[in-house]
Design an enzyme around this catalytic site. Structure first.
Site, mmCIF file in Angstrom:
data_model
loop_
_atom_site.group_PDB
_atom_site.id
_atom_site.type_symbol
_atom_site.label_atom_id
_atom_site.label_comp_id
_atom_site.label_asym_id
_atom_site.label_seq_id
_atom_site.Cartn_x
_atom_site.Cartn_y
_atom_site.Cartn_z
ATOM 1 C CG ASN B 151 39.659 57.656 39.788
ATOM 2 O OD1 ASN B 151 40.630 57.478 40.528
ATOM 3 N ND2 ASN B 151 38.423 57.660 40.231
ATOM 4 C CB SER B 199 39.044 48.658 33.786
ATOM 5 O OG SER B 199 37.654 48.486 33.615
ATOM 6 C CG HIS B 201 34.322 50.237 31.770
ATOM 7 N ND1 HIS B 201 33.903 51.436 32.251
ATOM 8 C CD2 HIS B 201 34.828 49.573 32.820
ATOM 9 C CE1 HIS B 201 34.119 51.491 33.559
ATOM 10 N NE2 HIS B 201 34.692 50.371 33.922
ATOM 11 C CB CYS B 327 24.683 64.906 45.535
ATOM 12 S SG CYS B 327 23.851 65.571 46.953
HETATM 13 C C1 LIG Z 1 41.670 54.311 38.795
HETATM 14 C C2 LIG Z 1 40.572 53.309 38.717
HETATM 15 N N1 LIG Z 1 40.744 52.104 39.262
HETATM 16 C C3 LIG Z 1 39.789 51.157 39.218
HETATM 17 C C4 LIG Z 1 38.590 51.389 38.604
HETATM 18 C C5 LIG Z 1 37.553 50.312 38.625
HETATM 19 O O1 LIG Z 1 37.298 49.799 37.360
HETATM 20 P P1 LIG Z 1 35.970 48.938 37.094
HETATM 21 O O2 LIG Z 1 34.836 49.874 37.115
HETATM 22 O O3 LIG Z 1 36.199 48.296 35.789
HETATM 23 O O4 LIG Z 1 35.880 47.953 38.209
HETATM 24 C C6 LIG Z 1 38.355 52.659 38.016
HETATM 25 C C7 LIG Z 1 37.085 52.993 37.348
HETATM 26 O O5 LIG Z 1 36.064 53.163 37.918
HETATM 27 C C8 LIG Z 1 39.368 53.629 38.082
HETATM 28 O O6 LIG Z 1 39.192 54.851 37.561
#
Ligand SMILES: Cc1ncc(COP(=O)(O)O)c(C=O)c1O
Ligand SMILES: Cc1ncc(COP(=O)(O)O)c(C=O)c1O
Lengths: 122, 404, 404, 122
Positions: B151, B199, B201, B327
């Protein structure tokens, strides 16, 4: 997250820069926390005539640095030594809780600069 | 002022077509899908349709899809559900140092309960060495968990090869594909994945819904005990509207994926090149091989300045991005991903992520390239680290910012 | 045909005012509340407002509210989070035989892990004897979990007295208040509750959101590990729209509660009396003391007929109700609540729940009373048990339908 | 959940009732499962002339009972013995998976009734 006063000082920081012929310089902070503040003083007859700062840090770090310079100018060094981090935060109408620890060190930097002035000027 | 949203890896707006699919379930079609009467029958079909849409995106069967409330729940369920179900078989997990906290903190919690976890290191570009993986496998290893795409950096991991290794040693393989789906091709068969998490969103569905793929025949303990929903695999009345929205979003993401890849990659590359051209003293975080990165993600450190102050300055121009600085993470330490890549600590604090999305347009990139150089310079002029003679090199030990 | 929804204990429609509060978060205000930029700032206030609204309903502080994805997650978290946090202190839970599966199956799963669970019995009206509770307490008891109101019968449990006992023995007290909030006064201070769970979709908020009250200073292990959301107590990007809707629904439910109680109780009582007058051979399930029951719930067994077939027949008239029959539960056995009350097994299969809600009107009750007697008779005429000389008395052992 | 055919047979069940002078009666089921089916037969010259049922059970139980009576009428008892629960479910265009176990016993009830007829009429 931040108060209007914090955003004002962050957006238009007062007294940014260095003082060429500073007679007191202080630095506090820790790169691993992400906050380093450096304060430059020009003291004459025990009174702070000029203050400038340079800061590496988040919004709170920059705003507290700016605020402390405003609060220190014109004060005697003894008065300035009584300025606390808490007072700086209050002058900004408060800081988020998680910012109190690392980013609210501007008064410490000022005190370091005063200490440095005293060392240099006996 | 025009708002320029370049933080799609944090979350994305709900797509209008998705919202349209959702709305009836907040109005007339409000039933509980477990009910036998008209109100239940009105909605149970929507769940099954969404299951098909999600399954189609990753080349699975609908019966292999379980709806959950978010990516984090999916990751927790994959890992804890595996270890509880395979208790007799072993107590060792292999994962990486660059996983999302939903995986890392779950593993850390399991370590406290006595499980063994190997966190595979990455190189300075954030890439894995699969020899490390094979070496880490023991006869107690019951799970390999490696994310499909990171991410923060956008790095893609060699999921197909890892799948082969998992198959060779007959070890269950979980992948967090939250950032991968909709951006690159994700095929659970090709990659030999047993558990895969998405996920909503992140792909134009609402917050509060996600899904886990559980390969047929995979024994799992539930994370949420209770009702018989989702074939006893996840208790709790289903979030019908969210699930219907997730289905639609998956359908759209898959239909548009190849076009989207091309379009967003051109913009991301232009941003990447533009920053490199116009801003001195920067460092790319992640692999320089753009084919090995998500097409929408760019992570750059601007030496001498701290990330949050850059973000807030960009925010004044309406530009939304994110940072690996302490931060902005809610902790006192900068991003563990930067730490794992041995990025020097002040550079880690200055890491800034731009992540583009389906609604990004060329003008957004123009605006960033117009605003960014002067903004960076302005903050550098305030920094005691800038032009002070010291250099910000890569550190030797990285201890300060490694969480593991 | 007019649809008459009398299954509010299963789920409720989203109230229009709630949907209105939610919609902006599916449109312009789509940010991640953890983000520092404009998109994040736009929504973080909504979370805090909702926290205040939920807290106000139960007389808690906003900082004591953690948002979760459903009532089941809340119950799982309350129980597992307590046992994990208090591992050194003890391994014994006390709960009841009439809890929701989210509590019961969680306890059963914990038994398999070696924890001890006492399931308190109820009498034939479904009521507890608090002497049993005090007797069950040992120095290993770390949690008492008793629901505020039963979803099937509507029975209210003496939460204040249980709170006193919990306090006396210094044992943590969890209550599943999913069916209680909005219908009766729920005050965590008065009742000395440490953990309390609510679910949005039972009170006019959407499916997929709930909340757990965690008394300040209560040590809990998280159920979902990962991000620092909800002060590290529940990982996962928050379901902003759902949470905002939950807040609004709680505010409305609390503002209208007393009026609602009066209005719905009059209708429920009329239904209860009407059925008793017009249909022979019925049995009320739950306490006959209507003050000790939720104002909206009526559970009746119609001897000689099976619940699902009655439901489907009512459904043909547009009437939605629910049943404790095996055929509607997804299992092969009828409701464990009927079993716990020693309801004879065919009567358990015939138990039928009518649960009213804010949108219920007098005409709905008229219609049920018009349709029900003939419908019951029609199915009875098909039943081999009707008029065959055998009686359906209360059984002695109840073994067949006790799950515990 | 249910097919149209199931709902048709459930809504308008065929051959509900008892046969006063039945010469074969069969009952299967289990109250704890929630399904009891009783079949009444009128057999003449080895051919099922009339069938009626009474059932305590869910929608599937009632529909399969109704369907089995339709399928049995006119058949010889040997033909009727070949009717399976599976065939009844198929004639209804299928049943939900969870209903196959408990609620799909109508052919069994029919077989019991035929057995009873054979016992009585040696
Ligand atoms: C790689 C990764 N895994 C898991 C998550 C967790 O997803 P959620 O916020 O829907 O719990 C995120 C997003 O924050 C993510 O980018
Ligand atoms: C008493 C009780 N507890 C818990 C739940 C579970 O709530 P949810 O469906 O939101 O998981 C319900 C509703 O089904 C309930 O009635």
């Amino acid at each position: 997250m931040y108060t209007e006063k914090v955003m004002d000082h962050f957006t238009n920081p007062r007294n940014v820069g260095e003082i060429e012929d500073a007679n007191g310089v202080g630095e506090v902070g820790n790169a691993s926390c992400g906050d380093i503040m450096k304060i430059f003083l020009k003291v004459e007859d025990g009174v702070i005539q000029d203050v400038k700062f340079k800061t590496f840090g988040c919004g709170a770090a920059i705003a507290t640095s700016s605020m402390v310079t405003e609060m220190a100018i014109g004060k005697t060094i003894d008065e300035a030594l009584e300025l606390s981090n808490q007072a700086v935060a209050e002058a900004l109408d408060g800081l988020p809780a998680q910012k109190m620890h690392c980013s609210n060190l501007a008064a410490d930097a000022l005190h370091e600069a005063i200490k440095n002035y005293k060392e240099q000027n006996g | 002022m025009k708002q320029i949203y370049l933080d799609y890896n944090a979350t994305s707006p709900v797509r209008p077509e998705v919202l349209e699919v959702m709305l009836p379930f907040y109005k007339e079609q409000f039933g509980n899908p477990s009910s036998v009467h008209w109100a239940g029958r009105q909605v149970s079909g929507a769940l099954e349709k969404a299951r098909e849409q999600v399954a189609a995106m990753i080349n699975a069967s609908p019966a292999e899809i379980v709806f959950v409330s978010c990516g984090s729940e999916g990751d927790n369920m994959a890992i804890k559900g595996t270890l509880a179900a395979l208790k007799g078989k072993g107590n060792h997990i292999i994962t990486t140092t660059v996983e999302h906290p939903a995986v890392l903190e779950t593993c850390e919690a399991l370590e406290k309960e006595g499980y063994d976890v190997t966190y595979l290191p990455v190189d300075k570009d954030g890439q894995l060495d699969l020899a490390d993986l094979e070496e880490a496998i023991t006869d107690k290893t019951v799970l390999i968990s490696v994310m499909w795409a990171n991410n923060e950096t956008g790095n893609l991991y060699p999921i197909e090869e890892i799948g082969k290794i998992a198959k060779k040693y007959n070890i269950r393989f979980h992948t967090d594909a939250v950032q991968a789906v909709g951006k690159v091709s994700v095929d659970v068969q090709k990659a030999n994945v047993d558990l895969l998490v998405i996920s909503g969103h992140k792909i134009g569905a609402p917050k509060g819904v996600g899904a886990i793929y559980i390969r047929r025949g995979t024994r799992m303990a539930p994370l949420l005990h209770g009702g018989h929903q989702e074939r006893n695999r996840r208790a709790g009345t289903q979030n019908v509207a969210g699930i219907a929205g997730l289905g639609k979003a998956c359908e759209m993401a898959e239909a548009e994926r190849e076009d989207y890849y091309k379009r967003v990659r051109i913009m991301r590359d232009r941003l990447e090149d533009g920053i490199a051209d116009q801003v001195p003293d920067i460092k790319l975080n992640g692999t320089p091989d753009r084919d090995q990165r998500l097409p929408n993600t760019l992570n750059v450190s601007f030496a001498y300045i701290e990330g949050e102050s850059l973000l807030l300055n960009l925010d004044m121009f309406g530009i939304a991005a994110s940072s690996g600085s302490a931060c902005t993470s809610g902790s006192l330490e900068p991003s563990h991903v930067m730490g794992a890549m041995c990025v020097e600590v002040t550079l880690a604090h200055s890491s800034t992520r731009f992540s583009l999305g389906p609604e990004t347009i060329d003008e957004d990139i123009d605006k960033v390239l117009e605003v960014l150089p002067a903004t960076v310079q302005r903050i550098r002029d305030m920094s005691p680290l800038y032009n002070c003679g010291k250099t910000t090199d890569e550190c030797e030990t990285c201890e300060t910012i490694r969480r593991i």
